[in-house]
Design a protein around this motif. Structure first.
Motif, PDB file in Angstrom:
ATOM      1  N   ALA A 151       0.842  -1.198   0.000  1.00  8.91           N
ATOM      2  CA  ALA A 151       0.000   0.000   0.000  1.00  8.91           C
ATOM      3  C   ALA A 151       0.876   1.245   0.000  1.00  8.91           C
ATOM      4  O   ALA A 151       1.995   1.254   0.526  1.00  8.91           O
ATOM      5  N   GLU A 152       0.343   2.324  -0.583  1.00 13.20           N
ATOM      6  CA  GLU A 152       1.125   3.547  -0.744  1.00 13.20           C
ATOM      7  C   GLU A 152       1.579   4.120   0.593  1.00 13.20           C
ATOM      8  O   GLU A 152       2.699   4.627   0.711  1.00 13.20           O
ATOM      9  N   ASP A 153       0.726   4.011   1.634  1.00 11.71           N
ATOM     10  CA  ASP A 153       1.097   4.595   2.917  1.00 11.71           C
ATOM     11  C   ASP A 153       2.166   3.782   3.654  1.00 11.71           C
ATOM     12  O   ASP A 153       2.659   4.202   4.702  1.00 11.71           O
ATOM     13  N   GLU A 154       2.525   2.618   3.107  1.00 12.87           N
ATOM     14  CA  GLU A 154       3.583   1.807   3.693  1.00 12.87           C
ATOM     15  C   GLU A 154       4.948   2.051   3.049  1.00 12.87           C
ATOM     16  O   GLU A 154       5.966   1.552   3.526  1.00 12.87           O
ATOM     17  N   LYS A 155       4.978   2.833   1.995  1.00  9.77           N
ATOM     18  CA  LYS A 155       6.149   2.943   1.122  1.00  9.77           C
ATOM     19  C   LYS A 155       7.425   3.330   1.875  1.00  9.77           C
ATOM     20  O   LYS A 155       8.504   2.812   1.594  1.00  9.77           O
ATOM     21  N   TYR A 156       7.318   4.252   2.817  1.00  9.46           N
ATOM     22  CA  TYR A 156       8.490   4.743   3.545  1.00  9.46           C
ATOM     23  C   TYR A 156       8.454   4.328   5.013  1.00  9.46           C
ATOM     24  O   TYR A 156       8.944   5.038   5.878  1.00  9.46           O
ATOM     25  N   SER A 157       7.901   3.166   5.283  1.00  9.74           N
ATOM     26  CA  SER A 157       7.668   2.748   6.663  1.00  9.74           C
ATOM     27  C   SER A 157       8.562   1.603   7.115  1.00  9.74           C
ATOM     28  O   SER A 157       8.185   0.836   7.997  1.00  9.74           O
ATOM     29  N   GLY A 158       9.750   1.493   6.538  1.00 11.17           N
ATOM     30  CA  GLY A 158      10.663   0.439   6.970  1.00 11.17           C
ATOM     31  C   GLY A 158      12.103   0.779   6.651  1.00 11.17           C
ATOM     32  O   GLY A 158      12.384   1.607   5.760  1.00 11.17           O
ATOM     33  N   ILE A 159      13.016   0.167   7.387  1.00 10.94           N
ATOM     34  CA  ILE A 159      14.449   0.350   7.168  1.00 10.94           C
ATOM     35  C   ILE A 159      15.130  -1.008   7.209  1.00 10.94           C
ATOM     36  O   ILE A 159      14.840  -1.837   8.080  1.00 10.94           O
ATOM     37  N   TRP A 160      16.002  -1.234   6.244  1.00 12.95           N
ATOM     38  CA  TRP A 160      16.726  -2.507   6.168  1.00 12.95           C
ATOM     39  C   TRP A 160      18.185  -2.213   5.891  1.00 12.95           C
ATOM     40  O   TRP A 160      18.520  -1.476   4.958  1.00 12.95           O
ATOM     41  N   PHE A 161      19.059  -2.802   6.715  1.00 16.16           N
ATOM     42  CA  PHE A 161      20.486  -2.511   6.644  1.00 16.16           C
ATOM     43  C   PHE A 161      21.140  -3.458   5.632  1.00 16.16           C
ATOM     44  O   PHE A 161      21.792  -4.450   5.978  1.00 16.16           O
ATOM     45  N   LEU A 162      20.924  -3.104   4.374  1.00 10.93           N
ATOM     46  CA  LEU A 162      21.464  -3.872   3.259  1.00 10.93           C
ATOM     47  C   LEU A 162      21.843  -2.912   2.138  1.00 10.93           C
ATOM     48  O   LEU A 162      21.454  -1.736   2.135  1.00 10.93           O
ATOM     49  N   PHE A 221      18.477  -9.781   6.422  1.00 15.90           N
ATOM     50  CA  PHE A 221      19.412  -8.805   6.988  1.00 15.90           C
ATOM     51  C   PHE A 221      18.728  -8.103   8.154  1.00 15.90           C
ATOM     52  O   PHE A 221      17.502  -8.116   8.255  1.00 15.90           O
ATOM     53  N   PRO A 222      19.484  -7.495   9.052  1.00 18.03           N
ATOM     54  CA  PRO A 222      18.848  -6.724  10.124  1.00 18.03           C
ATOM     55  C   PRO A 222      17.963  -5.616   9.552  1.00 18.03           C
ATOM     56  O   PRO A 222      18.314  -4.972   8.555  1.00 18.03           O
ATOM     57  N   GLY A 223      16.815  -5.399  10.187  1.00 17.35           N
ATOM     58  CA  GLY A 223      15.911  -4.348   9.734  1.00 17.35           C
ATOM     59  C   GLY A 223      14.510  -4.566  10.253  1.00 17.35           C
ATOM     60  O   GLY A 223      14.226  -5.547  10.953  1.00 17.35           O
ATOM     61  N   GLU A 224      13.613  -3.638   9.909  1.00 15.07           N
ATOM     62  CA  GLU A 224      12.254  -3.711  10.428  1.00 15.07           C
ATOM     63  C   GLU A 224      11.328  -2.839   9.586  1.00 15.07           C
ATOM     64  O   GLU A 224      11.733  -1.773   9.098  1.00 15.07           O
ATOM     65  N   ASP A 225      10.101  -3.318   9.412  1.00 18.90           N
ATOM     66  CA  ASP A 225       9.015  -2.488   8.894  1.00 18.90           C
ATOM     67  C   ASP A 225       8.163  -2.031  10.076  1.00 18.90           C
ATOM     68  O   ASP A 225       7.930  -2.802  11.017  1.00 18.90           O
ATOM     69  N   PHE A 226       7.705  -0.796  10.012  1.00 20.29           N
ATOM     70  CA  PHE A 226       6.894  -0.226  11.097  1.00 20.29           C
ATOM     71  C   PHE A 226       5.450  -0.137  10.632  1.00 20.29           C
ATOM     72  O   PHE A 226       4.965   0.928  10.224  1.00 20.29           O
ATOM     73  N   LEU A 227       4.768  -1.273  10.688  1.00 24.49           N
ATOM     74  CA  LEU A 227       3.427  -1.400  10.121  1.00 24.49           C
ATOM     75  C   LEU A 227       2.355  -1.690  11.166  1.00 24.49           C
ATOM     76  O   LEU A 227       1.195  -1.286  10.988  1.00 24.49           O
ATOM     77  N   VAL A 228       2.704  -2.398  12.236  1.00 24.49           N
ATOM     78  CA  VAL A 228       1.721  -2.793  13.248  1.00 24.49           C
ATOM     79  C   VAL A 228       2.315  -2.599  14.646  1.00 24.49           C
ATOM     80  O   VAL A 228       3.517  -2.412  14.809  1.00 24.49           O
ATOM     81  N   ASN A 229       1.437  -2.660  15.657  1.00 29.49           N
ATOM     82  CA  ASN A 229       1.859  -2.627  17.066  1.00 29.49           C
ATOM     83  C   ASN A 229       2.665  -1.381  17.414  1.00 29.49           C
ATOM     84  O   ASN A 229       3.681  -1.449  18.121  1.00 29.49           O
ATOM     85  N   ALA A 230       2.204  -0.223  16.959  1.00 33.64           N
ATOM     86  CA  ALA A 230       2.937   1.022  17.219  1.00 33.64           C
ATOM     87  C   ALA A 230       3.039   1.298  18.721  1.00 33.64           C
ATOM     88  O   ALA A 230       2.066   1.122  19.457  1.00 33.64           O
ATOM     89  N   PRO A 231       4.222   1.722  19.201  1.00 33.33           N
ATOM     90  CA  PRO A 231       4.343   2.128  20.608  1.00 33.33           C
ATOM     91  C   PRO A 231       3.466   3.344  20.910  1.00 33.33           C
ATOM     92  O   PRO A 231       3.040   4.070  19.999  1.00 33.33           O
ATOM     93  N   ASP A 232       3.211   3.561  22.180  1.00 32.30           N
ATOM     94  CA  ASP A 232       2.427   4.723  22.586  1.00 32.30           C
ATOM     95  C   ASP A 232       3.052   6.007  22.052  1.00 32.30           C
ATOM     96  O   ASP A 232       4.273   6.205  22.131  1.00 32.30           O
ATOM     97  N   GLY A 233       2.217   6.870  21.496  1.00 27.12           N
ATOM     98  CA  GLY A 233       2.686   8.144  20.965  1.00 27.12           C
ATOM     99  C   GLY A 233       2.980   8.124  19.483  1.00 27.12           C
ATOM    100  O   GLY A 233       3.292   9.168  18.906  1.00 27.12           O
ATOM    101  N   LEU A 234       2.910   6.935  18.846  1.00 27.60           N
ATOM    102  CA  LEU A 234       3.187   6.827  17.415  1.00 27.60           C
ATOM    103  C   LEU A 234       2.045   6.122  16.710  1.00 27.60           C
ATOM    104  O   LEU A 234       1.237   5.419  17.333  1.00 27.60           O
TER     105      LEU A 234
END
Length: 294
Positions: A151-162, A221-234
């Motif tokens: 989805a378009e709103d996910e496009k910039y929601s992750g970082i991967w160290f590769l 590789f190490p990394g993460e997408d920030f799509l679910v289970n957002a911490p408080d305040g995000l």
């Protein structure tokens, strides 16, 4: 009568002399103490469950110099410690470790933060007990969300160290192997809130957790997408452009859910985060420094 008085006087004189020798001998047997002083900047508060502990290495064996804490201003609760003078003079190294509180063991933990060789009566401390050297490190990453739906709103929601600039993904991190007691951890700092991307000990292969990623497989590789289970305040999905990417080194077991003071790599994620991005060295900006004297 005079002979008896003289004999009595000689006996009393002998008693005084013997008593005096005994006192002098006892004084000579008393152990002599000396002190070791710490001058360390940049340590952080470990919280109530951990303490710093100093050690001197004597004939290859550790001898504790004592524990101390550090407050939120970086002030040490104690900077001078008394030790047996002969033992301290025989020390070849000083080591600083992080210990659980209360500590079930009298031996140093694996989490040794500092080491320094005595040169005369002083030792300059370095992080050789964490890794041999951090001189040749570098980091690259991409901004993408491969575990999501596309989805378009996910496009910039992750970082991967590769690094996939060649068309094939290879590791994006050049970091030294860590000694026991330590792990790397990735972070993105969003609106002042550090969010983990997971801990790892190898720059290839997946990291230890993916609490915020989607259901699709991520790259190895190490990394993460920030799509679910957002911490408080995000709110997730999110846009991590303009945020700060960090690689820290964490004690294991970890004293906190926040990044530890050792942050070898850190940098802003560019607003135009297309293609492979670089993250710069932050060793001189984050590592504690110090000396000890005896």
């Amino acid at each position: 009568m005079k002979k008896l008085n003289l004999k009595y006087a000689l006996i009393m004189l002998s008693t005084v002399l013997i008593s005096s020798c005994s006192v002098n001998d006892d004084d000579g047997d008393e152990p002599q103490n000396s002190s070791i002083s710490l001058n360390i900047d940049g340590l952080e508060d470990l919280g109530p469950d951990f303490l710093y502990e100093g050690w001197i290495i004597v004939d290859g064996a550790p001898v504790s110099t004592g524990t101390f804490s550090v407050n939120s201003n970086g002030d040490l609760s104690q900077t001078s410690f008394e030790l047996d003078a002969t033992t301290l003079a025989s020390a070849t190294k000083f080591v600083l470790s992080i210990e659980p509180n209360p500590d079930p063991s009298t031996d140093p933990a694996d989490t040794k933060l500092f080491v320094g060789d005595f040169n005369g009566n002083s030792a300059t401390l370095g992080t050789g007990t964490v890794a041999p050297s951090f001189d040749m490190i570098e980091g690259k990453f991409i901004v993408a969300a491969p575990t999501g739906t596309g989805a378009e709103d996910e496009k910039y929601s992750g970082i991967w160290f590769l690094d996939n600039s060649s068309g094939s993904a290879v590791n994006g991190l050049e970091l030294p192997a860590l000694e026991p007691g330590w792990k790397y951890e990735g972070w993105v700092v969003m609106d002042g809130i550090p969010v983990t991307t997971g801990t790892f000990t190898s720059v290839t292969g997946s990291d230890d957790a993916s609490p915020f990623s989607g259901t699709n497989p991520g790259p190895p590789f190490p990394g993460e997408d920030f799509l679910v289970n957002a911490p408080d305040g995000l709110m997730f999905p999110t846009d991590i452009r303009g945020k700060v990417a960090v690689i820290s080194i964490e004690p294991y077991p970890d004293n906190s859910t926040a990044p530890f003071v050792l942050k070898p790599l850190a940098g802003m994620i560019p607003a135009d985060a297309m293609g492979v991005q670089e993250i710069g060295s932050n060793v001189s900006g984050s590592y504690p420094t110090g000396t000890v004297t005896r």
